[in-house]
Design a protein around this motif. Structure first.
Motif, short mmCIF file in Angstrom:
data_model
loop_
_atom_site.label_atom_id
_atom_site.label_comp_id
_atom_site.label_asym_id
_atom_site.label_seq_id
_atom_site.Cartn_x
_atom_site.Cartn_y
_atom_site.Cartn_z
N MET A 1 0.80 -1.11 0.00
CA MET A 1 0.02 -0.07 -0.03
C MET A 1 0.97 1.33 0.04
O MET A 1 1.92 1.40 0.72
CB MET A 1 -0.95 0.06 1.24
N ALA A 2 0.73 2.04 -0.94
CA ALA A 2 1.47 3.37 -1.22
C ALA A 2 1.24 4.32 0.28
O ALA A 2 0.28 4.10 0.87
CB ALA A 2 0.81 4.39 -2.28
N ALA A 3 2.04 4.96 0.49
CA ALA A 3 2.31 5.88 1.69
C ALA A 3 0.97 6.75 1.86
O ALA A 3 0.41 7.01 2.82
CB ALA A 3 3.59 6.60 1.85
N ALA A 4 0.62 7.33 0.80
CA ALA A 4 -0.60 8.26 0.78
C ALA A 4 -1.74 7.56 1.20
O ALA A 4 -2.85 8.13 1.73
CB ALA A 4 -0.72 9.06 -0.58
N LEU A 5 -1.90 6.06 0.52
CA LEU A 5 -3.26 5.54 0.94
C LEU A 5 -2.99 4.86 2.51
O LEU A 5 -3.93 4.98 3.21
CB LEU A 5 -3.32 4.30 -0.05
N LYS A 6 -2.06 4.54 2.87
CA LYS A 6 -1.68 4.01 4.20
C LYS A 6 -2.24 5.37 5.30
O LYS A 6 -2.75 5.21 6.18
CB LYS A 6 -0.28 3.72 4.25
N ALA A 7 -1.60 6.48 4.88
CA ALA A 7 -2.37 7.59 5.56
C ALA A 7 -3.65 7.67 5.71
O ALA A 7 -4.14 8.05 6.89
CB ALA A 7 -1.60 8.94 5.17
N LYS A 8 -4.43 7.37 4.65
CA LYS A 8 -5.90 7.43 4.57
C LYS A 8 -6.42 6.54 5.62
O LYS A 8 -7.45 6.66 6.29
CB LYS A 8 -6.51 7.51 3.38
N GLN A 9 -5.89 5.45 5.55
CA GLN A 9 -6.24 4.23 6.32
C GLN A 9 -5.99 4.41 7.79
O GLN A 9 -7.04 4.21 8.66
CB GLN A 9 -5.76 2.99 5.92
#
Length: 227
Positions: A86-94
């Protein structure tokens, strides 16, 4: 600009994770599922099936799932829900979504046991009076998952319009094999997710959670328009 009825539904709908004990009549569930099937479908294949459970059948499934969690049964997932890695930007959303949920539930960031207990409520269908197991035929192509997703959204909005709350339960896919065993599902069906359905518990703080959505400029591109 005044919001339309549909836009209002989209704006007020949220994932409900606490329900009151009011039963959902079978005709209401049938009406909601009939509306779900009105969603667009490529070549009109209408992929996906909805197995609605209440009462004793739902309790049997919940009991089996909770026992599997308690005994450390190895999860069996037949498809990847999230990108890997999972990309960092998506991980931040999660992480932000998780923090909002746990914060509303009064669970501290470092409370690992509390976070696990909250996650395990997925396998109780959040104590909703109706649990729906969503499956798709194994031979369907990837595009058919898109069609099924449109059916799910239609289901959520139909339920919202009738005064019910819903929550999708992707975690059910972790034990799709167990759902097969307990429910006697056909071998040609793959478990995609679950859905909790019922009247929202208005007093539950967890139901106040609203996750942020990306700004229009972050996900849309316009060309050739005037103004």
């Amino acid at each position: 600009m005044t919001a339309t009825g549909l836009e209002c539904l989209l704006r007020v709908r949220r994932s409900i994770r606490a329900f009151d004990a009011t039963p959902v009549p079978r005709p209401d569930v049938a009406r909601i599922l009939t509306a779900a099937r009105l969603a667009p479908s490529g070549a009109n294949l209408q992929p996906g099936r909805f197995h609605a459970l209440s009462g004793a059948p739902l309790e049997r499934l919940k009991s089996a799932l909770l026992d599997a969690v308690a005994t450390g049964r190895e999860p069996v997932s037949e498809f990847s829900y999230f990108p890997e890695p999972m990309a960092a930007a998506l991980k931040a959303k999660q992480r932000a979504a998780g923090y909002a949920l746990y914060s509303a539930s009064g669970i501290e960031r470092r409370d690992i046991a509390g976070r696990k207990a909250q996650f395990d409520r997925n396998y109780r269908f959040f104590d909703a009076p109706v649990g729906i197991v969503v499956t798709i035929q194994r031979d369907m192509g990837k595009g058919c998952f898109m069609d099924l997703g449109m059916s799910l959204m239609a289901l959520f909005l139909a339920a919202e319009d009738m005064g019910y709350g819903t929550s999708g339960i992707g975690a059910l896919g972790n034990y799709g094999d167990l759902a097969h065993e307990v429910m006697g599902l056909p071998e040609d069906e793959l478990v995609v997710c679950g859905i909790a359905l019922g009247r929202p518990d208005a007093s539950a703080s967890v139901n106040t959670v609203r996750t942020e959505r990306d700004a229009l400029e972050d996900f849309a591109r316009f060309e050739g328009f005037d103004g």
